[in-house]
Design a protein around this motif. Structure first.
Motif, PDB file in Angstrom:
ATOM      1  N   ALA A  16      10.794   5.820  10.368  1.00  0.00           N
ATOM      2  CA  ALA A  16      10.168   4.501  10.224  1.00  0.00           C
ATOM      3  C   ALA A  16      10.012   4.194   8.741  1.00  0.00           C
ATOM      4  CB  ALA A  16       8.807   4.486  10.910  1.00  0.00           C
ATOM      5  N   ALA A  17      10.742   3.190   8.245  1.00  0.00           N
ATOM      6  CA  ALA A  17      10.635   2.794   6.837  1.00  0.00           C
ATOM      7  C   ALA A  17       9.436   1.882   6.619  1.00  0.00           C
ATOM      8  CB  ALA A  17      11.912   2.097   6.386  1.00  0.00           C
ATOM      9  N   VAL A  18       9.122   1.051   7.624  1.00  0.00           N
ATOM     10  CA  VAL A  18       7.975   0.144   7.572  1.00  0.00           C
ATOM     11  C   VAL A  18       7.269   0.216   8.912  1.00  0.00           C
ATOM     12  CG1 VAL A  18       7.215  -2.257   7.350  1.00  0.00           C
ATOM     13  CG2 VAL A  18       9.090  -1.411   5.921  1.00  0.00           C
ATOM     14  N   LEU A  19       5.924   0.307   8.887  1.00  0.00           N
ATOM     15  CA  LEU A  19       5.151   0.438  10.122  1.00  0.00           C
ATOM     16  C   LEU A  19       3.949  -0.503  10.106  1.00  0.00           C
ATOM     17  CD1 LEU A  19       4.941   4.278  10.855  1.00  0.00           C
ATOM     18  CD2 LEU A  19       5.833   2.528  12.384  1.00  0.00           C
ATOM     19  N   MET A 208       1.248   0.382  -0.753  1.00  0.00           N
ATOM     20  CA  MET A 208       1.930   0.957   0.400  1.00  0.00           C
ATOM     21  C   MET A 208       2.084   2.463   0.265  1.00  0.00           C
ATOM     22  SD  MET A 208       4.868  -1.813   1.473  1.00  0.00           S
ATOM     23  CE  MET A 208       5.213  -0.869   2.983  1.00  0.00           C
ATOM     24  N   ARG A 209       2.069   3.109   1.422  1.00  0.00           N
ATOM     25  CA  ARG A 209       2.276   4.554   1.493  1.00  0.00           C
ATOM     26  C   ARG A 209       2.932   4.890   2.823  1.00  0.00           C
ATOM     27  NH1 ARG A 209      -2.390   9.084   2.557  1.00  0.00           N
ATOM     28  NH2 ARG A 209      -1.176  10.947   2.039  1.00  0.00           N
ATOM     29  N   ASP A 210       4.058   5.578   2.764  1.00  0.00           N
ATOM     30  CA  ASP A 210       4.766   6.017   3.980  1.00  0.00           C
ATOM     31  C   ASP A 210       4.968   4.873   4.959  1.00  0.00           C
ATOM     32  OD1 ASP A 210       4.806   8.581   2.923  1.00  0.00           O
ATOM     33  OD2 ASP A 210       2.984   9.199   3.960  1.00  0.00           O
ATOM     34  N   GLY A 211       5.360   3.716   4.451  1.00  0.00           N
ATOM     35  CA  GLY A 211       5.682   2.577   5.302  1.00  0.00           C
ATOM     36  C   GLY A 211       4.507   1.736   5.731  1.00  0.00           C
ATOM     37  N   ARG A 212       3.304   2.160   5.426  1.00  0.00           N
ATOM     38  CA  ARG A 212       2.103   1.435   5.852  1.00  0.00           C
ATOM     39  C   ARG A 212       1.397   0.797   4.659  1.00  0.00           C
ATOM     40  NH1 ARG A 212       0.624   2.611  11.097  1.00  0.00           N
ATOM     41  NH2 ARG A 212       1.589   4.468  12.017  1.00  0.00           N
ATOM     42  N   LEU A 213       0.726  -0.304   4.924  1.00  0.00           N
ATOM     43  CA  LEU A 213      -0.071  -0.980   3.916  1.00  0.00           C
ATOM     44  C   LEU A 213      -1.475  -0.387   3.926  1.00  0.00           C
ATOM     45  CD1 LEU A 213       0.248  -3.370   1.897  1.00  0.00           C
ATOM     46  CD2 LEU A 213      -0.783  -4.823   3.648  1.00  0.00           C
ATOM     47  N   GLU A 214      -1.851   0.251   2.824  1.00  0.00           N
ATOM     48  CA  GLU A 214      -3.167   0.893   2.739  1.00  0.00           C
ATOM     49  C   GLU A 214      -4.267  -0.122   2.427  1.00  0.00           C
ATOM     50  OE1 GLU A 214      -4.037   4.614   2.143  1.00  0.00           O
ATOM     51  OE2 GLU A 214      -2.296   4.957   3.426  1.00  0.00           O
ATOM     52  N   GLN A 215      -3.965  -1.093   1.555  1.00  0.00           N
ATOM     53  CA  GLN A 215      -4.963  -2.099   1.177  1.00  0.00           C
ATOM     54  C   GLN A 215      -4.251  -3.302   0.569  1.00  0.00           C
ATOM     55  OE1 GLN A 215      -8.186  -0.503  -1.136  1.00  0.00           O
ATOM     56  NE2 GLN A 215      -9.202  -2.475  -1.433  1.00  0.00           N
ATOM     57  N   TRP A 216      -4.690  -4.500   0.939  1.00  0.00           N
ATOM     58  CA  TRP A 216      -4.151  -5.767   0.423  1.00  0.00           C
ATOM     59  C   TRP A 216      -5.316  -6.485  -0.236  1.00  0.00           C
ATOM     60  CZ3 TRP A 216       0.448  -7.988  -0.392  1.00  0.00           C
ATOM     61  CH2 TRP A 216       0.558  -9.371  -0.479  1.00  0.00           C
ATOM     62  N   ASP A 217      -5.317  -6.537  -1.580  1.00  0.00           N
ATOM     63  CA  ASP A 217      -6.522  -6.996  -2.267  1.00  0.00           C
ATOM     64  C   ASP A 217      -6.186  -7.374  -3.705  1.00  0.00           C
ATOM     65  OD1 ASP A 217      -9.299  -7.496  -2.334  1.00  0.00           O
ATOM     66  OD2 ASP A 217      -9.694  -5.651  -1.220  1.00  0.00           O
ATOM     67  N   THR A 218      -7.195  -7.853  -4.432  1.00  0.00           N
ATOM     68  CA  THR A 218      -7.022  -8.128  -5.853  1.00  0.00           C
ATOM     69  C   THR A 218      -6.991  -6.815  -6.632  1.00  0.00           C
ATOM     70  OG1 THR A 218      -9.398  -8.246  -6.291  1.00  0.00           O
ATOM     71  CG2 THR A 218      -8.298 -10.298  -5.616  1.00  0.00           C
ATOM     72  N   ALA A 219      -6.472  -6.872  -7.858  1.00  0.00           N
ATOM     73  CA  ALA A 219      -6.428  -5.679  -8.694  1.00  0.00           C
ATOM     74  C   ALA A 219      -7.834  -5.136  -8.932  1.00  0.00           C
ATOM     75  CB  ALA A 219      -5.750  -6.000 -10.025  1.00  0.00           C
ATOM     76  N   TYR A 220      -8.805  -6.027  -9.125  1.00  0.00           N
ATOM     77  CA  TYR A 220     -10.190  -5.610  -9.380  1.00  0.00           C
ATOM     78  C   TYR A 220     -10.737  -4.810  -8.199  1.00  0.00           C
ATOM     79  CZ  TYR A 220     -15.156  -5.893 -10.555  1.00  0.00           C
ATOM     80  OH  TYR A 220     -16.457  -5.573 -10.851  1.00  0.00           O
TER      81      TYR A 220
END
Length: 346
Positions: A16-19, A208-220
């Motif tokens: 799985a490249a993207v999950l 992203m890590r191992d095809g999964r999105l760990e967090q979607w947020d601002t840089a801060y």
């Protein structure tokens, strides 16, 4: 939302490249997928561009379905501009001809006007008659951006656009690219492994890590309030220091008691406390001492690596007029603005 990626998966055989990838991007926003090599970020970008099918979920732009399992709009119909890692300029065409290449629906006069407007915007109007081989890497990158923007796409995708450039040029061009995209009100998604690029260009970043999105947020938020240990470790610099919860929201560590904001742990639980270099303050009057075991001069500051009595190390940013040698012991105090802790790894 301008771009909606919902529960997308892409497999290559058993891998799985993207999950379960889900995020949204508002009109005029610049997003970034950030992560180490092999994390799936480029595959995700190719799915959005239409170069890869998806096995699960959906991708929509302005409500239009771009991709679903067994159904995909062709790339050329998606109204997406693409800036490739190697720029992919046509070597036999001039700079102006490269930018105007995708404007066949316009008259010759309008094509030329549009191309020259964009070349002026990216600061290359005086290079319009040059060929790609006559340009520097940074100039080629700006031509590629102008060409992607020329047809006024709904979304611009940028695949590691600065990776072949030196560090100083990457930083400068990142700021320039953001300025151009914002000037035009373009919606864009960048893919990179370089967090400084992500910080310079993007409004919102997905780690992203191992095809999964760990967090979607601002840089801060990614820096100060990472939602997972991987994000905490990947973003910025810092070290984890072992501690024990001694009372509600307070952790006893080798460097003293640290108060946590809004965290709830059980008494006696061992946690790893994230300390950023700016959390560790140099203070000659402090009784807490640490030995300098490495230092990196950064102009206005030194980044000191400090060894505690237990042998654990922490980092500290110190104004460069405090010039201490390796082996010296200096006083420190801990003043974290945002305390982040995770359950200790045994």
């Amino acid at each position: 939302m301008w771009l909606e990626v919902h529960n997308v998966a892409r497999h290559f055989g058993a891998r799985a490249a993207v999950l379960d990838l889900s995020f949204t991007l508002e009109r005029g926003s610049i997003g970034c997928l950030l992560g180490p090599s092999g994390c799936g970020k480029t595959t995700a970008l190719r799915c959005i561009a239409g170069f890869e099918p998806i096995d699960q979920g959906s991708i929509r732009a302005q409500g239009r379905v771009l991709s679903e399992p067994n159904s995909a709009m062709p790339p050329e119909k998606r109204q997406i501009g693409m800036v490739f890692q190697d720029y992919a300029l046509f070597p036999h065409l001039t700079v102006e001809q490269n930018v105007a290449f995708g404007l066949h629906r316009l008259s010759f006069t309008d094509r030329r006007r549009r191309a020259m407007d964009l070349l002026s915007l990216v600061g290359l109007a005086d290079r319009r008659s040059h060929f790609p081989y006559q340009l520097s890497g940074g100039e080629q990158q700006r031509v590629a951006l102008a060409r992607a923007l020329a047809p006024e796409p709904d979304i611009v995708l940028l695949d590691e656009p600065f990776s072949s450039l030196d560090v100083e040029l990457r930083e400068r061009l990142g700021v320039e690219v953001r300025s151009v995209l914002k000037h035009l009100g373009a919606t864009a998604l960048l893919v990179t492994h370089d967090q400084q690029e992500a910080f310079a260009v993007a409004d919102v970043i997905g780690v992203m890590r191992d095809g999964r999105l760990e967090q979607w947020d601002t840089a801060y938020e990614l820096y100060h309030r990472p939602s997972t240990r991987f994000v905490a470790d990947f973003i910025g610099q810092g070290v984890f220091l072992r501690g024990e919860v001694s009372e509600a929201n307070t952790v006893q560590t080798e460097v003293g008691y640290v108060r946590m904001n809004g965290a709830h742990w059980r008494m006696g639980q061992e946690v790893d406390l994230l300390l950023r270099p700016d959390d560790v303050i140099h203070d000659d009057a402090s009784e807490l001492k640490a030995e300098i075991c490495a230092r990196a001069f950064r102009g206005a500051e030194f980044l000191y690596t400090l060894k505690l009595p237990s042998g654990a190390t922490i980092l500290s940013l110190v104004p460069s007029h405090h010039d201490h040698a390796v082996g010296e012991r200096i006083g420190i105090r801990i003043e974290p603005d945002h305390v982040v802790a995770f359950e200790s790894k045994k």
